[in-house]
Design an enzyme around this catalytic site. Structure first.
Site, PDB file in Angstrom:
ATOM      1  N   GLU A 155      36.622  57.098 -53.641  1.00  8.94           N
ATOM      2  CA  GLU A 155      35.562  58.050 -53.976  1.00  8.94           C
ATOM      3  C   GLU A 155      34.737  58.382 -52.747  1.00  8.94           C
ATOM      4  OE1 GLU A 155      32.686  56.772 -56.850  1.00  8.94           O
ATOM      5  OE2 GLU A 155      31.887  58.785 -57.099  1.00  8.94           O
TER       6      GLU A 155
ATOM      7  N   GLN B  93      33.831  58.337 -65.067  1.00  7.64           N
ATOM      8  CA  GLN B  93      33.810  56.991 -64.510  1.00  7.64           C
ATOM      9  C   GLN B  93      32.517  56.310 -64.943  1.00  7.64           C
ATOM     10  OE1 GLN B  93      33.907  57.311 -60.241  1.00  7.64           O
ATOM     11  NE2 GLN B  93      32.579  55.529 -60.028  1.00  7.64           N
ATOM     12  N   GLY B  94      32.621  55.279 -65.784  1.00  9.34           N
ATOM     13  CA  GLY B  94      31.434  54.604 -66.306  1.00  9.34           C
ATOM     14  C   GLY B  94      31.084  53.377 -65.494  1.00  9.34           C
TER      15      GLY B  94
ATOM     16  N   SER C 272      29.436  61.292 -64.285  1.00  9.72           N
ATOM     17  CA  SER C 272      29.801  62.654 -63.921  1.00  9.72           C
ATOM     18  C   SER C 272      30.847  63.185 -64.893  1.00  9.72           C
ATOM     19  CB  SER C 272      30.352  62.610 -62.491  1.00  9.72           C
ATOM     20  OG  SER C 272      30.504  63.889 -61.998  1.00  9.72           O
TER      21      SER C 272
ATOM     22  N   SER D 289      27.648  53.098 -63.107  1.00 13.49           N
ATOM     23  CA  SER D 289      26.211  52.854 -62.975  1.00 13.49           C
ATOM     24  C   SER D 289      25.541  52.654 -64.324  1.00 13.49           C
ATOM     25  CB  SER D 289      25.533  54.036 -62.274  1.00 13.49           C
ATOM     26  OG  SER D 289      25.966  54.130 -60.953  1.00 13.49           O
TER      27      SER D 289
END
Lengths: 376, 343
Positions: free
Chosen positions: A241, A123-124, A158, A126
Site C-alpha cells: 500500500e 481494508q478494515g 476506504s 484502523s
C-alpha cells in the site's frame, strides 16, 4: 542497468497505448469519490481496465492476474499518466495479501472477482483507538463452533460504502502478545450485523466510512493464512500500500504536473519568476520519483527488508505535498475563490502524510528497520 | 527493465572502494586550514591509480582506453565521493572525455590514459559549464595538473596557483598563458548530439560523486547515532534523531535512482534526452547532498563543527560539487525553458 523496455515490455506498452487511444474517451468525465455518480464512473473505469487485462498485472494468472513482473506496474502507471487517464484500481495491496497468504480454495474463490474489479474490496485495519498504533486494535473475532464471530468498529475504511468484501484485521487470540493475537479474515460486507456510516472528508471526498461489526459470523474457511499471522500479513500488505505505483500515485502526480506546466506554457496561468522556479523544482522531484519507483518495482522481488514501501511513501508524500503547494500558488485567488476544486485537491494532498501510516511512523520504520537504529 | 548494478559492476565498486580508501587515508588534512596537505597524492599512490586504469577506463580503445560505459564510470565516481578522495581522478577523466569528443590526437589521449600527462578540465568563471575560451576560465580538480586544454581552440594553457576554494579535496586554478609543453591540435567540434552527450557525461559523474559523499555522510551519522550516548541511551534511539536520518536516507535512495538513470541515459538515449535527465539528476542531488551533509553535522553535534571530524569535508565537497557544472537553480532554469516557457 537498463531503464528501457525489453521487447516484451515494449509490446505490452504499445498495446496499452493503443487501448488507451481507443477507449479513454469513454471515460473523459474522470473518476472520483465525491458523489455516487463519481464512484460509479470510477468503478466503470476500473472494470474497463480489468476487462482489457490491465489490472492485477503482477498477480498470478491462475486467479485472473497477468503473472507479470512488478516492472509492468510501473509501465501501466507511466502510460496512464502520459495519456492523462485516471489512476489504476488500488487493489494491489489487498490482492497481494490474499495471493501470498491465503489457501488455494480461498484464493480461487475471491481473487478473480477482486482482480476483474467486479467485486469491490475494502481494508478494515484502523480503529478509533488504533491508528498509528495499529497492533492495539480491539475488534475481536471469536472462534466458536467452526466459525468466527466479529464484534467491533473500524474507521477510515476506504470504499466501505460500496464494497462487497472486507479484508479484516481482528483479534482472535486475546491471550497472546498483542502483535501475535491478530488474524486476517475475509468478511462478506453483506452479512447481517455489518453497518456502515459514511465519513465526509474536509475536501468533500466521500471515499471513507466507519464500519460496525455486531456479531457478524465469518466462515472458518475465510481465514487468510493461520490464526495469529494477521500482523505479518498486514505488514506485507502495507509495504504494497505504501508503494506509490500500487496506489496509482505516480500517474496522478504526473498528470497534475503536466496540467500545471501546460497552463503556464499556454499562458492560461500567469507565473512569475519565483513560481516558475518552484514549478521547475517540482518537475525535478516528480521525475526523480518516477525513476525511483521504476527502480523500486524492478527490484521488489529481491528486496528483503520489506520496508522499501516506507521509503517510497516518504518520497512520494514529500513530492506530492510540495507539488500541491506550487499548484495552489499557481491558482492564485482561485485557490480560495470560486469553484472549490483546487482547494479540495490541496486538502487531499495533506492526507497523504497521514493515511497508510503517517509520515512520522514511516520515518520510524525506516530508521529502525532499514537503518538499524536502536529502539528507545 | 533491469535497474541495478551487474555482478561485475558490484565487484568493480568494491575494488574502487578499496583504492579510494587507501588514497583517502594517505591525504592529511592536518590540524586546521593552516597545515592542510594539497590534494595531490604521492608518487606511489598515483602510480597505483594509473596502474589500476582509472584514468583510461572511459576512453575508446583506439585512444588507449578500455571503452567502459558511463554506468561503470559513475561506480568509480561514487567511490571517489564516498571516500572524499583528494586526488584529481575525476578532473582527468572529464578532461580526457572532453578532448576525445573534440577530436584530440590519439597520442595525447593515450598519454593521459597512461598517466604521462596530467590535464584538468577548464570551467567558465562561474563554474557552471565547460569553458569555451581561456579568458577567465578556471581549471577544476587541477591539483598537480600540467595544463588545462580549451578544446574549442585546441590550445593547452598553463595553470596558476590554486585559488582559495571551500573544498580542500579539489584544487581550482586559473588558466594562464598557452603551455609550451603540449602542442596545440586542430579541434573538430562535436555535433549537437555529441555535445549534449558530453555535458550529460560530465554532469552524471559529478552527480555520482555527490551521491557517494552524501551516502558517506549519512553512514557516518548513523554510526555516530548508534554509539553516542546521552540521557543514558544512544542518541539514535531518540525519535527526533531517527526522523532526521530517515529523511536523509530517502534523499540518498532517490538520489541513487536519479544517478543511475542519468548514467544509463548517457549511453542509451539521444544526447538531448540524456542531457535533460542529467540536469534533473544533478539538480536533485545537488540540493539533497547539501541537506544530507547538513543533517549529518547536526547529528554529530559539536564534534561535527571541528576541523578534526570529517563532517565538514563532506559538506564542503557537497557544496563545491553542487556548484560545479551548475547548481539546482541553474539546471532548473533550463528545465523551465524546456517544459513551460511560451515559445
Amino acid at each position: 542497468m537498463d531503464f528501457a523496455d525489453d521487447p516484451a515490455e515494449a509490446e505490452f506498452r504499445a498495446g496499452l497505448r493503443a487501448w488507451l487511444r481507443d477507449h479513454l474517451a469513454e471515460h473523459r468525465d474522470g473518476t472520483g469519490y465525491e458523489s455516487a455518480a463519481a464512484v460509479e464512473r470510477t468503478l466503470r473505469w476500473h472494470r474497463a481496465l480489468a476487462a482489457a487485462g490491465y489490472a492485477g498485472l503482477s498477480l498470478p494468472a491462475a486467479y485472473g492476474g497477468r503473472g507479470l513482473p512488478d516492472a509492468y506496474e510501473a509501465i501501466l502507471n507511466e502510460e496512464l499518466a502520459a495519456a492523462g487517464a485516471p489512476p489504476s484500481p488500488p487493489i494491489g495491496h489487498i490482492a497481494h495479501a490474499v495471493a501470498d497468504f491465503a489457501g488455494e480454495e480461498l484464493k480461487a474463490r475471491v481473487l478473480p472477482g477482486l482482480l476483474d474489479c467486479t467485486e469491490v474490496w475494502c481494508q478494515g485495519f484502523s480503529e478509533p483507538g488504533a491508528g498509528s498504533d495499529l497492533a492495539g486494535l480491539s475488534t475481536t473475532a471469536t472462534f466458536d463452533d467452526g466459525r468466527f464471530v466479529v464484534n467491533g468498529q473500524k474507521i477510515w475504511t476506504s470504499g466501505a460504502m460500496w464494497s462487497g468484501w472486507c479484508l479484516l484485521l481482528a483479534r482472535t487470540e486475546p491471550d497472546r502478545p498483542r502483535h501475535r493475537g491478530l488474524s486476517m479474515l475475509v468478511v462478506d460486507m453483506r452479512s447481517p450485523g455489518v453497518d456502515r456510516r459514511e465519513i465526509v472528508l474536509a475536501s468533500g471526498s466521500r471515499e471513507f466510512a466507519e464500519v460496525f461489526f455486531d456479531g457478524v459470523t465469518v466462515p472458518a474457511a475465510n481465514l487468510i493464512g493461520e490464526r495469529g499471522q494477521g500482523w505479518q500479513i498486514a505488514m506485507h500488505m502495507l509495504s504494497y500500500e505504501r508503494g506509490p505505483a500500487d496506489m496509482g500515485w505516480v500517474g496522478r502526480l504526473g498528470r497534475v504536473l503536466a496540467t500545471a506546466c501546460d497552463d503556464v506554457r499556454s499562458g492560461r496561468v500567469a507565473a512569475d519568476a519565483g513560481l516558475r522556479r518552484r514549478l521547475a523544482e517540482a518537475t525535478v522531484e516528480v521525475q526523480v520519483m518516477q525513476w525511483h519507483v521504476a527502480r523500486s518495482l524492478a527490484n521488489r522481488t529481491t528486496d528483503t527488508t520489506g520496508s522499501a514501501g516506507s521509503v517510497d511513501k516518504l518520497l512520494a508524500t514529500r513530492v506530492e505535498q510540495n507539488l500541491y503547494r506550487v499548484v495552489s500558488d499557481l491558482a492564485g485567488p482561485s485557490f480560495v475563490l470560486g469553484a472549490p476544486g483546487p482547494f479540495s485537491d490541496y486538502l487531499w494532498s495533506r492526507a497523504q502524510s497521514i493515511y497508510g501510516g503517517t509520515q512520522q511512523i514511516q520515518r520510524q520504520i525506516v530508521a529502525q528497520r532499514v537503518l538499524g537504529l536502536p529502539l528507545a | 527493465m533491469v535497474i541495478e548494478l551487474t555482478a561485475e559492476q558490484r565487484a568493480f565498486r568494491e575494488s574502487c572502494g578499496k583504492l579510494a580508501a587507501v588514497l583517502a587515508a594517505q591525504w592529511n588534512r592536518g590540524r586546521g586550514p593552516h597545515d592542510i596537505a594539497p590534494p595531490v597524492p604521492d608518487k606511489a599512490s598515483w602510480s597505483r591509480v594509473v596502474d589500476t586504469g582509472w584514468l583510461a577506463i572511459g576512453l575508446r580503445e583506439e585512444n588507449g582506453g578500455a571503452g567502459a560505459g558511463v554506468v561503470d564510470l559513475t561506480v568509480l565516481a561514487e567511490q571517489l565521493g564516498h571516500h572524499t578522495v583528494a586526488a584529481p581522478v575525476l578532473g582527468i577523466i572529464l578532461a580526457a572525455e572532453q578532448l576525445q569528443a573534440w577530436g584530440a590526437p590519439s597520442g595525447l589521449l593515450q598519454d593521459i590514459a597512461e598517466g604521462g600527462i596530467r590535464l584538468a578540465p577548464a570551467l567558465d568563471a562561474n563554474l557552471r559549464g565547460l569553458a569555451c575560451a581561456a579568458v577567465g576560465a578556471l581549471a577544476w580538480d587541477a591539483a598537480g595538473a600540467e595544463a588545462a586544454v580549451i578544446p574549442a581552440s585546441g590550445v593547452a594553457h598553463s595553470l596558476g596557483d590554486p585559488l582559495p576554494f571551500a573544498d580542500p579535496t579539489r584544487a581550482v586554478r586559473p588558466l594562464g598563458a598557452p603551455s609550451a609543453g603540449i602542442p596545440a591540435f586542430a579541434p573538430t567540434a562535436p555535433d549537437g548530439d555529441a555535445a549534449a552527450r558530453l555535458d550529460a557525461f560530465a554532469l552524471s559523474l559529478l552527480t555520482a560523486d555527490l551521491l557517494g559523499t552524501m551516502q558517506a555522510a549519512l553512514d557516518a551519522a548513523i554510526e555516530h547515532a548508534r554509539t553516542r550516548a546521552q540521557f543514558g541511551a544512544p542518541i539514535g534511539s531518540f525519535q527526533a534523531v531517527q526522523q532526521l536520518l530517515a529523511d536523509s536516507h530517502v534523499l540518498v535512495e532517490a538520489g541513487r535512482s536519479a544517478s543511475y538513470y542519468s548514467a544509463w541515459a548517457v549511453d542509451a538515449l539521444p544526447g538531448r534526452e540524456a542531457l535533460r535527465a542529467a540536469r534533473v539528476a544533478k539538480a536533485f542531488v545537488s540540493r539533497s547532498a547539501v541537506e544530507v551533509c547538513e543533517s549529518a553535522i547536526q547529528v554529530f553535534g559539536g564534534i561535527g563543527m571541528t576541523w578534526e571530524a570529517p563532517a565538514h569535508i563532506w559538506l564542503r565537497r557537497a557544496h563545491a560539487g553542487r556548484l560545479v557544472l551548475g547548481d539546482e537553480h541553474h539546471h532548473q532554469s533550463f528545465i523551465a525553458d524546456d517544459d513551460f516557457s511560451r515559445s
